[in-house]
Design a protein around this motif. Structure first.
Motif, PDB file in Angstrom:
ATOM      1  N   ALA A 176      54.450  83.906  29.624  1.00  0.00           N
ATOM      2  CA  ALA A 176      53.428  84.937  29.811  1.00  0.00           C
ATOM      3  C   ALA A 176      54.067  86.327  29.797  1.00  0.00           C
ATOM      4  CB  ALA A 176      52.668  84.706  31.110  1.00  0.00           C
ATOM      5  N   SER A 177      55.221  86.447  30.440  1.00  0.00           N
ATOM      6  CA  SER A 177      55.891  87.750  30.465  1.00  0.00           C
ATOM      7  C   SER A 177      56.419  88.143  29.084  1.00  0.00           C
ATOM      8  CB  SER A 177      57.012  87.763  31.499  1.00  0.00           C
ATOM      9  OG  SER A 177      58.064  86.920  31.083  1.00  0.00           O
ATOM     10  N   GLU A 220      64.870  86.378  29.776  1.00  0.00           N
ATOM     11  CA  GLU A 220      63.708  86.311  30.665  1.00  0.00           C
ATOM     12  C   GLU A 220      63.765  85.055  31.537  1.00  0.00           C
ATOM     13  OE1 GLU A 220      60.518  87.796  32.616  1.00  0.00           O
ATOM     14  OE2 GLU A 220      61.684  88.844  31.092  1.00  0.00           O
ATOM     15  N   GLN A 272      63.773  84.945  35.707  1.00  0.00           N
ATOM     16  CA  GLN A 272      62.720  84.328  36.513  1.00  0.00           C
ATOM     17  C   GLN A 272      63.128  82.991  37.156  1.00  0.00           C
ATOM     18  OE1 GLN A 272      58.668  84.455  35.336  1.00  0.00           O
ATOM     19  NE2 GLN A 272      59.033  86.038  33.809  1.00  0.00           N
ATOM     20  N   SER A 273      64.257  82.463  36.780  1.00  0.00           N
ATOM     21  CA  SER A 273      64.683  81.176  37.342  1.00  0.00           C
ATOM     22  C   SER A 273      65.503  81.389  38.614  1.00  0.00           C
ATOM     23  CB  SER A 273      65.524  80.417  36.319  1.00  0.00           C
ATOM     24  OG  SER A 273      66.778  81.066  36.150  1.00  0.00           O
ATOM     25  N   GLY A 307      55.442  75.158  35.242  1.00  0.00           N
ATOM     26  CA  GLY A 307      54.957  76.393  35.861  1.00  0.00           C
ATOM     27  C   GLY A 307      55.889  77.561  35.578  1.00  0.00           C
ATOM     28  N   LEU A 308      57.186  77.304  35.685  1.00  0.00           N
ATOM     29  CA  LEU A 308      58.180  78.342  35.397  1.00  0.00           C
ATOM     30  C   LEU A 308      58.125  78.736  33.922  1.00  0.00           C
ATOM     31  CD1 LEU A 308      60.474  80.164  36.289  1.00  0.00           C
ATOM     32  CD2 LEU A 308      62.028  78.186  36.071  1.00  0.00           C
ATOM     33  N   GLU A 309      58.058  77.752  33.038  1.00  0.00           N
ATOM     34  CA  GLU A 309      57.933  78.035  31.603  1.00  0.00           C
ATOM     35  C   GLU A 309      56.723  78.920  31.338  1.00  0.00           C
ATOM     36  OE1 GLU A 309      58.152  74.730  28.708  1.00  0.00           O
ATOM     37  OE2 GLU A 309      59.124  73.613  30.325  1.00  0.00           O
ATOM     38  N   THR A 310      55.593  78.567  31.917  1.00  0.00           N
ATOM     39  CA  THR A 310      54.351  79.303  31.696  1.00  0.00           C
ATOM     40  C   THR A 310      54.489  80.757  32.141  1.00  0.00           C
ATOM     41  OG1 THR A 310      53.062  77.273  31.916  1.00  0.00           O
ATOM     42  CG2 THR A 310      51.886  79.339  32.259  1.00  0.00           C
ATOM     43  N   ARG A 311      55.116  80.976  33.299  1.00  0.00           N
ATOM     44  CA  ARG A 311      55.310  82.343  33.803  1.00  0.00           C
ATOM     45  C   ARG A 311      56.260  83.140  32.893  1.00  0.00           C
ATOM     46  NH1 ARG A 311      55.395  79.351  38.421  1.00  0.00           N
ATOM     47  NH2 ARG A 311      57.657  79.495  38.699  1.00  0.00           N
ATOM     48  N   ILE A 312      57.349  82.497  32.483  1.00  0.00           N
ATOM     49  CA  ILE A 312      58.311  83.162  31.598  1.00  0.00           C
ATOM     50  C   ILE A 312      57.628  83.531  30.281  1.00  0.00           C
ATOM     51  CG2 ILE A 312      60.402  82.813  30.216  1.00  0.00           C
ATOM     52  CD1 ILE A 312      61.344  80.917  32.576  1.00  0.00           C
ATOM     53  N   ASP A 327      50.061  80.103  27.377  1.00  0.00           N
ATOM     54  CA  ASP A 327      50.443  78.888  28.086  1.00  0.00           C
ATOM     55  C   ASP A 327      50.374  77.676  27.140  1.00  0.00           C
ATOM     56  OD1 ASP A 327      50.738  76.680  29.732  1.00  0.00           O
ATOM     57  OD2 ASP A 327      49.160  77.255  31.128  1.00  0.00           O
TER      58      ASP A 327
END
Length: 134
Positions: free
Chosen positions: A124-125, A8, A12-13, A117-122, A130
């Motif tokens: 969440a998916s 993931e 997303q990165s 921010g990237l960690e949080t999005r990853i 968070d």
């Protein structure tokens, strides 16, 4: 869990996958983690996660990428302190460690904002709350 988190994070990165890649993830104990932290960072204490990249920051993802080590006892203690499951905390720290392998960092406020921010999005998916929320 680790494979799912890494895949993931790749998705997303900014990472550009160019071929087969290898990543080592070691779940160790606090004593071994302390020794690694002392040897490589001159810090005589255990830490939750260490990353040892074998690629330059933001290089294409191919070949041997590096190593991530996680201290089991520290993860268990931190998860309890944060009121989250071990699995959620483990997933967070695998994502965090892997983003370091890719080249992300948090030395400046701007870097920290981007990486968190990237960690949080990853996360969440992956169904993980968070870890930076108050």
């Amino acid at each position: 869990m680790a494979e799912r988190a890494v895949l993931e994070a790749l998705k997303q990165s900014k990472a550009k996958v160019k071929g087969a890649a290898e990543l080592s993830i070691l779940l160790t104990n606090d004593e071994e983690q302390r020794e690694l932290n002392q040897q490589w960072r001159s810090k005589d204490s255990s830490t939750n996660v260490l990353s040892f990249p074998q690629i330059e920051p933001f290089d294409p993802v191919v070949g041997i990428l590096g190593d991530i080590t996680l201290a089991r006892e520290t993860l268990i203690r931190e998860a309890a302190e944060q009121g989250v499951t071990f699995e959620a905390h483990f997933t967070h720290l695998v994502v965090h460690g892997f983003l370091h392998i890719l080249g992300y960092d948090h030395l400046t406020d701007a870097e920290a904002e981007e990486m968190e921010g990237l960690e949080t999005r990853i996360l969440a998916s992956l169904g993980v709350e968070d870890p930076y929320a108050d």
